[in-house]
Design an enzyme around this catalytic site. Sequence first.
Site, PDB file in Angstrom:
ATOM      1  N   HIS A 508       0.821  -1.214   0.000  1.00  0.00           N
ATOM      2  CA  HIS A 508       0.000   0.000   0.000  1.00  0.00           C
ATOM      3  C   HIS A 508       0.857   1.268   0.000  1.00  0.00           C
ATOM      4  O   HIS A 508       0.348   2.346   0.321  1.00  0.00           O
ATOM      5  CB  HIS A 508      -0.951   0.001   1.200  1.00  0.00           C
ATOM      6  CG  HIS A 508      -1.916  -1.147   1.172  1.00  0.00           C
ATOM      7  ND1 HIS A 508      -2.963  -1.200   0.283  1.00  0.00           N
ATOM      8  CD2 HIS A 508      -1.968  -2.290   1.894  1.00  0.00           C
ATOM      9  CE1 HIS A 508      -3.634  -2.330   0.474  1.00  0.00           C
ATOM     10  NE2 HIS A 508      -3.041  -3.009   1.437  1.00  0.00           N
ATOM     11  N   LYS A 607      18.427   8.576  28.066  1.00  0.00           N
ATOM     12  CA  LYS A 607      17.792   7.328  28.475  1.00  0.00           C
ATOM     13  C   LYS A 607      16.424   7.554  29.091  1.00  0.00           C
ATOM     14  O   LYS A 607      15.485   6.821  28.837  1.00  0.00           O
ATOM     15  CB  LYS A 607      18.713   6.635  29.483  1.00  0.00           C
ATOM     16  CG  LYS A 607      18.211   5.309  30.001  1.00  0.00           C
ATOM     17  CD  LYS A 607      18.390   4.256  28.950  1.00  0.00           C
ATOM     18  CE  LYS A 607      17.853   2.916  29.389  1.00  0.00           C
ATOM     19  NZ  LYS A 607      17.608   2.059  28.217  1.00  0.00           N
TER      20      LYS A 607
HETATM   21  O1  M6R Z   1      11.760   4.457  30.317  1.00  0.00           O
HETATM   22  P1  M6R Z   1      10.666   4.244  29.317  1.00  0.00           P
HETATM   23  O2  M6R Z   1      10.479   2.814  28.969  1.00  0.00           O
HETATM   24  O3  M6R Z   1       9.371   4.872  29.734  1.00  0.00           O
HETATM   25  O4  M6R Z   1      11.178   4.982  28.016  1.00  0.00           O
HETATM   26  C1  M6R Z   1      10.390   5.062  26.864  1.00  0.00           C
HETATM   27  C2  M6R Z   1      11.221   5.476  25.673  1.00  0.00           C
HETATM   28  O5  M6R Z   1      11.802   6.714  25.880  1.00  0.00           O
HETATM   29  C3  M6R Z   1      12.322   4.455  25.374  1.00  0.00           C
HETATM   30  O6  M6R Z   1      11.805   3.171  25.175  1.00  0.00           O
HETATM   31  C4  M6R Z   1      13.125   4.869  24.130  1.00  0.00           C
HETATM   32  O7  M6R Z   1      12.329   4.753  22.994  1.00  0.00           O
HETATM   33  C5  M6R Z   1      14.395   4.023  24.019  1.00  0.00           C
HETATM   34  N1  M6R Z   1      15.492   4.863  23.699  1.00  0.00           N
HETATM   35  C6  M6R Z   1      14.279   2.959  23.002  1.00  0.00           C
HETATM   36  O8  M6R Z   1      15.453   2.243  22.822  1.00  0.00           O
END
Ligand code: M6R
Length: 612
Positions: A508, A607
């Site tokens: 698509h 992070k």
């Molecule tokens: O700490 P969290 O799981 O809430 O964080 C969510 C996202 O910021 C996190 O998963 C982000 O996408 C990572 N860098 C993925 O590798």
Amino acid sequence: MCGIVGYTGHRQAYPVILKGLKRLEYRGYDSSGVALLKDGVLNVYKKKGKVAELEESMIGKNIDAQIGIGHTRWATHGEPSDRNAHPHSSKSGKIAMIHNGIIENYALIKQELVNKGYSFTSDTDTEVLLNFIEDIKNNNECSLEEAIRIALKRVTGAYCILVVEQDNPDTIIAARKGSPLVIGIGKGEHFLASDASPIIEYTKEVVYVNDYELAIVKPDELILKNIGNEKITPFITKLDMELAAIEKGGYDHFMLKEIFEQPSTIFDCLRGRLDSKESTIKMSGVDLNIEHIINANRIMIVACGTSWHAGLVAEYIIEELCRIPVEVEYASEFRYRNPIVNKGDLIIAISQSGETADTLVALEKAKEDGAFIFGVVNAVGSSIARISNAGAYTHAGPEIGVASTKAFTGQLAVLIMVALSIAKHKGTITDARFNELLVEMEQIPEKVDSILKNAEQLKVIAEKYKDASDFLFLGRGYNFPIALEGALKLKEISYIHAEGYPAAEMKHGPIALVDENLPVVFIATKDQYHEKIVSNMQEIKARKGKIISIITEGDKVSAELSNDCFAIPTADEIIAPLLTVIPLQLLSYYVGIAKGIDVDKPRNLAKSVTVE
Ligand code: M6R
């Protein structure tokens, strides 16, 4: 977003702060700085770039002090630069402050201060808040503590601040709303940090500071108050974490270490919960709230990034096994639109850090509307864990690499157990199927281990495709979210543009991208969709795209269609995502390394995303 460290005690503060900043660097690495206080002299040093650059710039500087604060920044207001780095100094130079969060009404406050003749040396909201505090202190002739309290009542947004002043030679004042703060209690010393990693080396006794609380911290005294100036008894928690868990342990990168830890982190997650011999899943968060959970009209899963992908896998599994409608929302959308949340709705919040601002605020909103919050969180004692009505920890241990890996498989393992547990209680799964899946789950750590033993194969594939400018990741059913996750991992740590799609959606639109230069990663394991995905591979091959596939051992058909393939052990399709994601994590890692990228700290990322 931003890491903060503070120390007051009998040791030299700078080495404690510097080591702490290095441990918190995953939270941001645009700039860093320290403020050290000794004999009424406040020295502030700061530098654009990673903490190592600050460290180098400090050679030959006066670092003698037993009290200090330090900061590693993920830029929000103002570009990464020396002048926007924290700590900031007040107009008089007598007060220094570090801040994690965003002051939303800073522009208004700044204008008030400008009208009074203030000028600013940085573009930050932090410098505004600091001068606002000093202005209140001067006008009201009050203590710094009182001035902070008054200022924070006027502020909207999120903050964790640490403040030191020349005239208070052994005291750090801290306050939090929305951004995390842990205080470590030592003998004649206190440590303050965004998480426990800078503290663990010195003490295991910590206090998690709550929103709207202020801490007055001296070497021998910790006073906790609410914003209304009432004293609160600090609740001391014992840290269940070892120093080794936050060190690289012989690996080149945290990301690689964390990928290779997955056999044991998944095992730890299942341990004491899932028992195929007894045919049981014991999860107190589910068992104690089972009426609430099985009677939910619907389940809404709220998360961001990789955690959102875990939510998508859970949607498929919960609807299949439990026959409860599930919706998965980006927390950032959920919180700003006007979602319909009814009493009796079950919200599953997924978060590695437990501090993601979008997720946290979405939950606060849903809780106000009467939803029951079930948290699937990795960081013990974090804000999301604490706001949840019930939950289950993923037990993956500290995840330091910015790209989430072991936390994701921990989330999947927890969510599969939750789904199985609900299905069992609801009677929507037969005993035979329940047992079959328990047995399969118990085999997962060993199967992950066997995948990791072949990691070198992915290194070779990564070398071959590292110069591609785009990648497509395709999967179906339970593996569609894994395609999204594979694409996100690659984007984050290799800076290669990548898209994840349900394989059938390709025709698509995205198929227009296919030519002989496009690597297309298929998750083509043997499941109910296998024949269909083989057809999708044919469609790519007909257009000369390069096929990299993740296949089930012994699948000759897919292997023959592929330019490169990686075989994984057989697994029931419901739990296969716990395996299929592993080669994609490794592929991204090796591409990132081949491109010379700092995979633990890729550009622009942090992070823990504690700003909205
Ligand atoms: O700490 P969290 O799981 O809430 O964080 C969510 C996202 O910021 C996190 O998963 C982000 O996408 C990572 N860098 C993925 O590798």
